[in-house]
Scaffold this active site. Sequence first.
Site, PDB file in Angstrom:
ATOM      1  N   HIS A   1       9.385  21.597  11.257  1.00 44.50           N
ATOM      2  CA  HIS A   1      10.649  21.234  11.903  1.00 44.50           C
ATOM      3  C   HIS A   1      11.811  21.549  10.970  1.00 44.50           C
ATOM      4  CE1 HIS A   1       8.934  18.067  14.914  1.00 44.50           C
ATOM      5  NE2 HIS A   1       8.316  19.224  14.982  1.00 44.50           N
TER       6      HIS A   1
ATOM      7  N   TYR B   1      15.924  10.148  16.336  1.00 44.07           N
ATOM      8  CA  TYR B   1      16.168   8.788  15.855  1.00 44.07           C
ATOM      9  C   TYR B   1      17.329   8.236  16.674  1.00 44.07           C
ATOM     10  CZ  TYR B   1      13.419   9.570  11.567  1.00 44.07           C
ATOM     11  OH  TYR B   1      12.410   9.815  10.655  1.00 44.07           O
TER      12      TYR B   1
ATOM     13  N   PRO C   1       9.550   2.437   7.176  1.00 43.50           N
ATOM     14  CA  PRO C   1       9.162   3.785   7.606  1.00 43.50           C
ATOM     15  C   PRO C   1      10.304   4.672   8.117  1.00 43.50           C
ATOM     16  CG  PRO C   1       8.404   2.136   9.184  1.00 43.50           C
ATOM     17  CD  PRO C   1       8.958   1.387   8.022  1.00 43.50           C
TER      18      PRO C   1
ATOM     19  N   LYS D   1       8.989   8.208   4.109  1.00 42.52           N
ATOM     20  CA  LYS D   1       8.761   8.545   2.697  1.00 42.52           C
ATOM     21  C   LYS D   1       7.445   8.039   2.103  1.00 42.52           C
ATOM     22  CE  LYS D   1      12.533  10.715   1.745  1.00 42.52           C
ATOM     23  NZ  LYS D   1      12.257  12.027   2.297  1.00 42.52           N
TER      24      LYS D   1
ATOM     25  N   TYR E   1      16.167  13.491   3.251  1.00 45.67           N
ATOM     26  CA  TYR E   1      15.056  13.519   4.212  1.00 45.67           C
ATOM     27  C   TYR E   1      14.009  14.560   3.804  1.00 45.67           C
ATOM     28  CZ  TYR E   1      12.794  12.478   8.639  1.00 45.67           C
ATOM     29  OH  TYR E   1      11.892  12.057   9.589  1.00 45.67           O
TER      30      TYR E   1
HETATM   31  P1  RFL Z   1      -3.162   3.399   1.803  1.00 43.82           P
HETATM   32  O1  RFL Z   1      -3.079   4.521   2.789  1.00 43.82           O
HETATM   33  O2  RFL Z   1      -2.906   2.032   2.288  1.00 43.82           O
HETATM   34  O3  RFL Z   1      -4.585   3.487   1.128  1.00 43.82           O
HETATM   35  C1  RFL Z   1      -5.102   2.447   0.320  1.00 43.82           C
HETATM   36  C2  RFL Z   1      -6.582   2.401   0.516  1.00 43.82           C
HETATM   37  O4  RFL Z   1      -7.144   1.434  -0.347  1.00 43.82           O
HETATM   38  C3  RFL Z   1      -8.132   0.688   0.370  1.00 43.82           C
HETATM   39  N1  RFL Z   1      -8.326  -0.614  -0.292  1.00 43.82           N
HETATM   40  C4  RFL Z   1      -9.344  -0.845  -1.162  1.00 43.82           C
HETATM   41  N2  RFL Z   1     -10.332  -0.066  -1.600  1.00 43.82           N
HETATM   42  C5  RFL Z   1     -11.234  -0.604  -2.474  1.00 43.82           C
HETATM   43  N3  RFL Z   1     -11.161  -1.881  -2.899  1.00 43.82           N
HETATM   44  C6  RFL Z   1     -10.186  -2.712  -2.474  1.00 43.82           C
HETATM   45  N4  RFL Z   1     -10.139  -3.957  -2.892  1.00 43.82           N
HETATM   46  C7  RFL Z   1      -9.220  -2.193  -1.570  1.00 43.82           C
HETATM   47  N5  RFL Z   1      -8.133  -2.716  -0.958  1.00 43.82           N
HETATM   48  C8  RFL Z   1      -7.611  -1.756  -0.180  1.00 43.82           C
HETATM   49  C9  RFL Z   1      -7.537   0.597   1.774  1.00 43.82           C
HETATM   50  O5  RFL Z   1      -8.544   0.324   2.744  1.00 43.82           O
HETATM   51  C10 RFL Z   1      -6.937   1.987   1.935  1.00 43.82           C
HETATM   52  O6  RFL Z   1      -7.845   2.919   2.490  1.00 43.82           O
HETATM   53  O7  RFL Z   1      -2.170   3.648   0.576  1.00 43.82           O
HETATM   54  P2  RFL Z   1      -1.742   5.018  -0.149  1.00 43.82           P
HETATM   55  O8  RFL Z   1      -2.910   5.900  -0.392  1.00 43.82           O
HETATM   56  O9  RFL Z   1      -0.858   4.609  -1.253  1.00 43.82           O
HETATM   57  O10 RFL Z   1      -0.865   5.793   0.980  1.00 43.82           O
HETATM   58  C11 RFL Z   1       0.367   5.276   1.411  1.00 43.82           C
HETATM   59  C12 RFL Z   1       0.591   5.611   2.894  1.00 43.82           C
HETATM   60  O11 RFL Z   1      -0.544   5.218   3.640  1.00 43.82           O
HETATM   61  C13 RFL Z   1       1.844   4.929   3.453  1.00 43.82           C
HETATM   62  O12 RFL Z   1       2.874   4.923   2.511  1.00 43.82           O
HETATM   63  C14 RFL Z   1       2.361   5.630   4.736  1.00 43.82           C
HETATM   64  O13 RFL Z   1       1.462   5.486   5.802  1.00 43.82           O
HETATM   65  C15 RFL Z   1       3.716   5.082   5.135  1.00 43.82           C
HETATM   66  N6  RFL Z   1       4.245   5.680   6.362  1.00 43.82           N
HETATM   67  C16 RFL Z   1       4.843   6.930   6.364  1.00 43.82           C
HETATM   68  N7  RFL Z   1       4.861   7.667   5.225  1.00 43.82           N
HETATM   69  C17 RFL Z   1       5.380   8.929   5.260  1.00 43.82           C
HETATM   70  O14 RFL Z   1       5.399   9.601   4.211  1.00 43.82           O
HETATM   71  N8  RFL Z   1       5.869   9.513   6.404  1.00 43.82           N
HETATM   72  C18 RFL Z   1       5.884   8.839   7.582  1.00 43.82           C
HETATM   73  O15 RFL Z   1       6.265   9.404   8.594  1.00 43.82           O
HETATM   74  C19 RFL Z   1       5.383   7.485   7.583  1.00 43.82           C
HETATM   75  N9  RFL Z   1       5.344   6.778   8.716  1.00 43.82           N
HETATM   76  C20 RFL Z   1       4.167   4.973   7.573  1.00 43.82           C
HETATM   77  C21 RFL Z   1       4.746   5.546   8.742  1.00 43.82           C
HETATM   78  C22 RFL Z   1       3.520   3.742   7.664  1.00 43.82           C
HETATM   79  C23 RFL Z   1       3.487   3.087   8.867  1.00 43.82           C
HETATM   80  N10 RFL Z   1       2.807   1.856   8.896  1.00 43.82           N
HETATM   81  C24 RFL Z   1       1.733   1.611   9.785  1.00 43.82           C
HETATM   82  C25 RFL Z   1       2.975   0.942   7.800  1.00 43.82           C
HETATM   83  C26 RFL Z   1       4.711   4.888   9.951  1.00 43.82           C
HETATM   84  C27 RFL Z   1       4.097   3.631  10.014  1.00 43.82           C
HETATM   85  C28 RFL Z   1       4.137   2.920  11.335  1.00 43.82           C
HETATM   86  C1  PHB Z   2       5.735   9.263  12.743  1.00 46.30           C
HETATM   87  O1  PHB Z   2       5.639  10.352  13.351  1.00 46.30           O
HETATM   88  O2  PHB Z   2       4.811   8.443  12.739  1.00 46.30           O
HETATM   89  C2  PHB Z   2       6.987   8.932  12.030  1.00 46.30           C
HETATM   90  C3  PHB Z   2       8.018   9.839  11.998  1.00 46.30           C
HETATM   91  C4  PHB Z   2       9.208   9.526  11.337  1.00 46.30           C
HETATM   92  C5  PHB Z   2       9.324   8.311  10.706  1.00 46.30           C
HETATM   93  C6  PHB Z   2       8.278   7.401  10.709  1.00 46.30           C
HETATM   94  C7  PHB Z   2       7.102   7.709  11.389  1.00 46.30           C
HETATM   95  O3  PHB Z   2      10.491   7.994  10.065  1.00 46.30           O
END
Ligand code: RFL
Ligand code: PHB
Length: 394
Positions: free
Chosen positions: A75, A204, A296, A300, A388
């Site tokens: 994009h 957005y 979110p 990032k 961004y």
């Molecule tokens: P994770 O993905 O949470 O992975 C951590 C892992 O550790 C495991 N764990 C354990 N393992 C062993 N022993 C234990 N005691 C443990 N305790 C926990 C967990 O089961 C898990 O598998 O962290 P990590 O690797 O630091 O990654 C971070 C990302 O997952 C997170 O920052 C993103 O998902 C945030 N996020 C977004 N990030 C972006 O860069 N772009 C986006 O568009 C974006 N959109 C989002 C998001 C997060 C969202 N939610 C659900 C919070 C949108 C949403 C809705």
């Molecule tokens: C997503 O596609 O899940 C998404 C996109 C943009 C955001 C957060 C989540 O800022």
Amino acid sequence: MTRIRTQVGIVGAGPAGLFLGHLLHLEGIDSIIIENRAREYVIERVRAGVLEQGTVDLMIETGVGERLRREGMRHGGVQLAFQGRRHRIDFEELTGGRSITIYGQNEVVKDLIAARCVTERPLYYDVEDVAVTDFDTPKPLIRFRLTGKEHEIRCDFVAGCDGSHGVCRPGIPASRLCVYEREYPFGWLGILARAAPSSDELVYALHERGFALFSMRSPTVTRLYLQCAPDEDLGRWSDEAIWAELMERFNMSDGWRPNRGEIAQKSVTGMRSVVVEPMRHGRLFLAGDAAHIVPPTGAKGMNLAVADVRILSRALAQYYQQGRGDLLETYSDRCLLRVWRAQRFSWWMTSMLHRSRDGSGFDYRRQIAELDYVITSRAAMTSLAESYVGMALG
Ligand code: RFL
Ligand code: PHB
């Protein structure tokens, strides 16, 4: 008791842990990754979707970007919608050709698991009762149970990649940590819909009824979010009610709307900002959500996790290949520079785009003025675009 020895013990198999294992493997460094959830659960979890250019480049450079190159949706901008109109922010033009790519976090995770399997280095799922100790000594210890048997990993370093509810961070004495935190008074209700995206770019939207975000996962799957209460009861939301609210908030004067389709998944997430300083304690290094959480709205979180482990893998490579620890010493400071920039941006996007419940109307008018400034001032839109697409990976 099964005793294992490795160079780097990695707790958590999310994007941070798996990417770290991959980068270390490329440097010839041995690691063991342990994860307390099932493999299917980690793969199915619906989360992030936006990859910064730096994250995409790193995946391609390190040989895990083949499917991303084929299936990722590049994009060149995003749209900001308010008062019934959409306005485009052209990232490519404003940032010298940089862009973002839509590719689900679970796809990134699948690609990294596949790469790990090829190396035949250990990756254990479903581990229980993980405890990390001795990280103040030269030989940290990770204990856990796997299929009912006690295991012990002795390693040189531990990478705490276990997310916001992990055990690594709570294992550090509170007196040695500084935790900065902010809760936001809203959450996101997110859905995946089996519907072709009706726009080529993310939208957005700020509406009087609250924020809404249009995103996608593939040419047949749309991802949508609605601002809601942080503790919103999903049970109160029928599919019909979700669509009605989305259509209201995306009510554009040019007739644009998201396409409707069967709702395949729905969930509610609260929003917070957290930063833990420092990100290192002796031989325990925190990375990704274990060290910081961003709301979110700035997309990032996963990108920060990847940026952290890139810095950590380089520092560990320097240690093993040159016997020097200076990059390990500066790990935390270097990561925190990017983390705080991302916090600022995510906080700013969140405050500009969400409706607060104070009811006075002052904030809403101020937010409209801010959006109007962003879409008319080249300086303001460049600032949004630069943040961004993300800082180049150092
Ligand atoms: P994770 O993905 O949470 O992975 C951590 C892992 O550790 C495991 N764990 C354990 N393992 C062993 N022993 C234990 N005691 C443990 N305790 C926990 C967990 O089961 C898990 O598998 O962290 P990590 O690797 O630091 O990654 C971070 C990302 O997952 C997170 O920052 C993103 O998902 C945030 N996020 C977004 N990030 C972006 O860069 N772009 C986006 O568009 C974006 N959109 C989002 C998001 C997060 C969202 N939610 C659900 C919070 C949108 C949403 C809705
Ligand atoms: C997503 O596609 O899940 C998404 C996109 C943009 C955001 C957060 C989540 O800022």
